[in-house]
Design an enzyme around this catalytic site. Structure first.
Site: not given
Length: 1110
Positions: A83, A150-152
């Site tokens: 990420s 949002e990935e995190l």
């Protein structure tokens, strides 16, 4: 160079090197402390001037989160999910680390094809969840992308829920700014938050706080970015190799049960204690596999963990004070613990100091020396919740180390063993079509040893059925090389004497009773301490503690292979001969030598051998020609010689009428000659001081026994089925140590010598089926240690001597079918310790002596088919220990004494076919079984049955009056009652006269969710078949009319199934909510029977009323 200057340089170099090592250890400890704290920021790591340690990622220990072991998919196409904010790192750091990933074979997820939007789509969520490791590359502008945020959030969610391993890389940003969202990083985040919902902002803040807590890599502390990238890639590679997520027990048959038992022993819920658990068992049983699966499953719950596998160290003994060895072991321990190979330590205790106070999981696999345990950190020095697991074959090591919790790994049951074999042979857990019998045979050859099953399965994989059949004979006598090499580790660790004992058991004594006195006596001349040697073999898991067949099949084969290697091409020069073909070759070719001490022949064809067959084997001590269905050994010229050192002579079907005249049995400990043609053993008095066992069973032609005056140590004599034996020699009285004498079916034996009274140590005397025996000598009363006397089927025996009352230690007296026995002596009441007496079919016995009431310890009394017995004495009430009384077939018995109700512990009473019995008095309340079938005159019952588990059978008792029938029907019991009847009685309020269905409407005022009711059914046999001894049960289905909910119940077993008989039982229905119910009865798994009538009575009758029958 000046020598003092040189020494100074060396000392300085040593000091610097040692300082660097201690600094590395300190840094590693600091990193672990940071990684295990959910509240401390990673500032200590970030401010360090040295690169972070190699364990600087989050592995989701419970101390940092509550994540369970990973259950992520192993089927994804990538290893790592990165990420990152592309504008910050794509052209430099990211491209360099991806290059290093490719070099190490690590596959990262590439998102070039995914279209970006306001939220991450299902493709990215799937990619994150399928990854084994996630890398969060936190750069200056990372927080500017809602996509990254949002990935995190998803990554940290997977960390918490699935145990995803997360690496945090702080690329040119301060970790504290990330956690607190301050500085330039925080300003970027605030800009992104404009116009966003409070909920989203809180999720993002929490994710940053969690990721910043991970002890990550701070690029500002690295002078060389390439070195940092290599370090990160190396650590990820190690994690991928060593920490694959646990994915269940696929292919590991029976493993789940092992792991469950180990978890119970480890007591993982107890977080305060430190516990050590041993895993013990033979080579190849699966100890290491269990330990490794367990380590993989639970290691995430510890700050640190290590799986340390020891190589076998049998090559030389290691003393517990061997300083260099301990130092080397500590070094290996630390190297594996922190994944660093170049560790050097110079002081004992360094490893213990390093892990002191930490919650650690230590697995020590394959321990075979005490020094290996002494070198490891002590459990008491570890942190609370720590666990140590030790696998070993040597149980003594666990005891020496005072380990209380030990899991002894058992062999898998037959069905699991077959599954293990099939997985490796066929690729699935069952045999291919047509291979079922072959697979079962190979599984048995492997003896259910998991190692053997795996190796043999792999060996047979892909073979045709013909190839399997060709391989089986070889595997029966040859050990697979891979299996042998592993099993031999334990053998090689033994000293020479214990090795020799192992070979004796493998080649000969595995079929003997090794717990028997004869085993030690047979080998005492050769081994200094047989019991000590056995203990060593048990501790090394080379034998079990079982008396018979203590050694596993594969270990037996190992021992026989070792002996075979003594002389591969000349079997006559080996220590033991065990292969049937080779033994027959040696016997027929006269090639046996002085090297042979044992012959164990089991399977062979008929062969002729010479009268001089044993002359070359003067040192032969153990000879076994076992009973064999294929053939016999023939001696057409007789036998001139048996070796004088024989200690065991076991020759079934011995073809001659006597042993060689010159044979001296001086050393003989055991002689066993089943089905021999012996008429006598030898002439005159022979030295028999060493003889412990004489077994001549089924020697039908045996007419006389030898003089036994020197057999003073004889313990056991078996003469069963010696049909021609007329008498025993009076010299048997000299065998004063004999404990067991078996004369079963010596049908020509007329009397016993009075000297038998000298056998004061005799415990078991079996004279059953000695049909010519008329009397017992009065001296039999001297056998004060006798515990079992069997006189069953002594049909000529008229009476017992009064001296029998002296047998105060007798526990069991069997007089079964002594059809001439008229009475028992009154002295029988003196045998107060008697527990069982069987008088079944003593058809001439008219009465019992009143003294029988003195046998207060009697538990079982069988008088069945004593057809002349008219009554029982009233003193029977004194038999307060009696549990079972069988009076079945006492055809002259008119009544039972009223005192029978005082036998307070009576549980079983059998009155089957007592045709003159008219009534039953009050019976003991303890009664749980009353069988009164076919008592055709029985009318009245003056008794009740308060035991809630009583089982009553009154089949074919058609003269029972109404009151008696009511007593039976109304008895409350969880078992079944049976009585004659052609229709369901009116006692059952709701009845169906045809079929097995009833509709009931409960009284709404008293409706309960649980109620009890009594059931009555009448059975009908389909077709014209007559009644026979069958059993079955009834399934009852209760259907709630309104909801359609169904409740299934099952009756007790109904036996026998009969027409014109009523079966009653009680049932409790739970969870019923409706007041309108349909009851449906059905015979279970029996198509020959159906329900003819049925009835129901709620135990609280007013709670229901009948609606009608269907």
């Amino acid at each position: 160079m000046d020598s003092s200057f040189f020494l100074t340089i060396v000392a300085a170099a040593f000091a610097i090197g040692f300082f660097i090592f201690l600094r590395k250890l300190r840094i590693h400890q600091e990193n672990e402390d940071v990684g295990s704290s959910s509240t401390s920021p990673p500032s200590s790591l970030a401010s360090s001037t040295s690169p972070p340690s190699t364990l600087s990622s989050s592995t989701s220990h419970p101390s940092s989160s509550t994540s369970p072991p990973s259950s992520l998919s192993c089927t994804g196409t990538h290893h790592v999910f990165p990420s990152f904010r592309g504008d910050d790192v794509r052209r430099n750091f990211l491209s360099h680390i991806q290059k290093e990933f490719r070099r190490k074979g690590i596959t990262p997820f590439i998102d070039n094809e995914i279209r970006r939007g306001e939220s991450i789509g299902p493709e990215l969520i799937k990619a994150i969840r399928e990854s084994k490791i996630a890398i969060v590359l936190l750069s200056r502008n990372y927080a500017s992308s809602k996509w990254c945020l949002e990935e995190l959030v998803e990554i940290m969610k997977c960390k918490k829920e699935f145990g995803l391993t997360v690496f945090a890389i702080f690329y040119e940003v301060d970790p504290s700014h990330v956690k607190k969202l301050t500085g330039e990083f925080g300003a970027v985040f605030q800009k992104t938050c404009k116009g966003r919902t409070k909920e989203n902002i809180m999720r993002w803040r929490q994710a940053f706080e969690e990721v910043a807590t991970i002890a990550g890599y701070d690029s500002r502390n690295w002078e060389n970015e390439a070195a940092m990238i290599e370090e990160i890639a190396t650590e990820i590679s190690k994690r991928l190799i060593n920490s694959s997520p646990f994915s269940g027990f696929e292919g590991l048959i029976g493993m789940e049960a092992h792991i469950e038992k180990m978890k119970q022993l480890l007591c993982l819920d107890s977080t305060d204690e430190r516990r050590t658990v041993g895993i013990s068992g033979p080579s190849g049983i699966g100890k290491s596999t269990i330990a490794r699966v367990l380590h993989n499953q639970i290691s995430d719950g510890f700050q640190m963990s290590v799986f340390m596998k020891f190589k076998p160290s049998y090559t030389r003994p290691i003393c517990s004070d061997d300083h260099d060895v301990k130092l080397q072991l500590e070094q290996q321990f630390l190297a594996q613990l922190i994944n660093q190979e170049d560790i050097k330590i110079h002081q004992l205790g360094t490893a213990q100091n390093f892990v002191m106070g930490k919650k650690v999981l230590i697995v020590l696999d394959g321990v075979d020396r005490l020094v290996q345990l002494l070198a490891m950190p002590k459990a008491v020095c570890l942190g609370p919740g720590s666990r140590i697991i030790i696998t070993t074959q040597d149980q003594q090591l666990l005891k020496a180390f005072q380990i209380k919790h030990i899991y002894n790994v058992d062999f898998p049951p037959d069905h699991e063993a077959l599954q293990i074999f099939c997985i490796h042979a066929f690729g699935h857990d069952s045999p291919d079509d047509g291979f079922e019998k072959l697979a079962t045979k190979v599984t048995r050859l492997a003896g259910n040893l998991p190692l053997g099953l795996r190796v043999m399965g792999s060996h047979f994989r892909g073979m045709s059925k013909e190839d399997w059949k060709g391989e089986l004979p070889r595997l029966r006598i040859r050990l697979h090389g891979e299996i042998g090499s592993i099993l031999k580790f334990s053998y090689d660790a033994l000293d020479d004497e214990d090795k020799d004992l192992f070979l004796h058991i493998a080649c000969f004594f595995n079929d003997e009773d090794i717990d028997h006195n004869t085993f030690e006596d047979t080998l005492r001349h050769k081994f200094s301490n047989v019991q000590r040697g056995l203990r060593v073999l048990v501790q090394r898991s080379l034998i079990s503690e079982e008396r018979f067949l203590p050694m596993h099949n594969l270990l037996v084969q190992l021992g026989r292979e070792i002996v075979r290697s003594q002389s591969i091409y000349e079997p006559g020069k080996r220590q033991f001969l065990v292969d049937g073909k080779e033994i027959c070759e040696v016997l027929t070719s006269h090639t046996g030598s002085e090297s042979v001490i044992g012959i164990n022949l089991e399977d062979y064809w008929s062969i002729n051998i010479s009268e001089r067959v044993f002359e070359g084997m003067s040192n032969l001590q153990f000879l076994r020609f076992n009973e064999n269905s294929y053939g016999r050994l023939h001696l057409p010229q007789g036998l001139n010689y048996l070796p004088p050192k024989l200690r065991i002579l076991h020759w079934d079907y011995y073809p001659l009428t006597s042993l060689p005249s010159k044979f001296n049995p001086k050393f003989l400990v055991k002689i066993k000659m089943y089905f021999s043609k012996l008429e006598k053993l030898w002439e005159g008095i022979q030295p028999l001081n060493n003889l412990k066992v004489m077994d001549l069973g089924y020697s039908w032609n045996l007419k006389e026994l030898p003089n036994l005056s020197t057999a003073t140590n004889l313990l056991e004599m078996v003469l069963s089925e010696c049909l021609s034996l007329i008498e025993l020699p009076s010299s048997i009285g000299n065998a004063t140590n004999i404990q067991s004498l078996d004369l079963t079916n010596c049908s020509s034996l007329v009397k016993l010598p009075s000297s038998i009274g000298n056998l004061i140590n005799l415990q078991e005397l079996d004279l059953s089926s000695c049909s010519s025996l008329v009397e017992l000598p009065s001296s039999i009363g001297n056998l004060i240690n006798l515990r079992k006397l069997d006189l069953g089927s002594c049909s000529s025996l008229v009476e017992l001597p009064s001296s029998i009352g002296n047998l105060i230690n007798l526990r069991k007296l069997d007089l079964f079918m002594c059809s001439s026995l008229v009475k028992l002596p009154s002295s029988i009441g003196n045998i107060i310790n008697l527990k069982e007496m069987d008088l079944h079919m003593c058809s001439s016995l008219v009465e019992l002596p009143s003294s029988i009431g003195n046998i207060i310890n009697l538990q079982k009394l069988c008088l069945s088919e004593c057809s002349s017995l008219v009554e029982l004495p009233s003193c029977i009430e004194n038999l307060i220990s009696l549990e079972k009384l069988d009076l079945s077939g006492c055809s002259s018995l008119v009544e039972l004494p009223s005192s029978i109700g005082n036998i307070i512990n009576l549980q079983e009473l059998y009155l089957y076919k007592c045709p003159k019995l008219v009534s039953l008095p009050q019976l003991p309340h303890s009664l749980s079984i009353l069988h009164a079938e076919s008592c055709e005159s029985l009318k009245t019952l003056a008794c009740s049955f308060p035991n809630p588990e009583v089982w009553l059978k009154f089949t074919d008792c058609w003269k029972l009056n109404e009151k008696g029938r009511d007593i039976i029907i109304q008895t409350s019991t969880s078992e079944c009652t049976m009585l004659p009847g052609r229709e369901v009685p009116a006692f059952f309020t709701y009845r169906a006269t045809t079929g097995g269905s009833l509709a009931v409407k409960l009284n709404e005022r008293h409706c309960r969710t649980s109620f009890r009711f009594k059931v009555c059914i009448l059975l009908v046999r389909k077709g014209d078949k007559i009644d026979c001894e069958e059993r079955g049960s009834v399934y009852l289905t209760i259907v709630e009319k309104q909801s359609g909910h169904k409740y299934s119940l099952k009756s007790p077993t109904l036996y026998p199934l009969l027409t014109e008989h009523l079966y009653t039982f009680e049932v409790e229905a739970k969870g019923v909510e409706s007041i309108e119910l349909l009851f449906e009865f059905e015979i279970n798994f029996n198509e020959d029977w159906e329900i003819g009538e049925c009835g129901i009575r709620p135990l609280l009758e007013e709670d229901a009323h009948v609606e009608g029958s269907i």
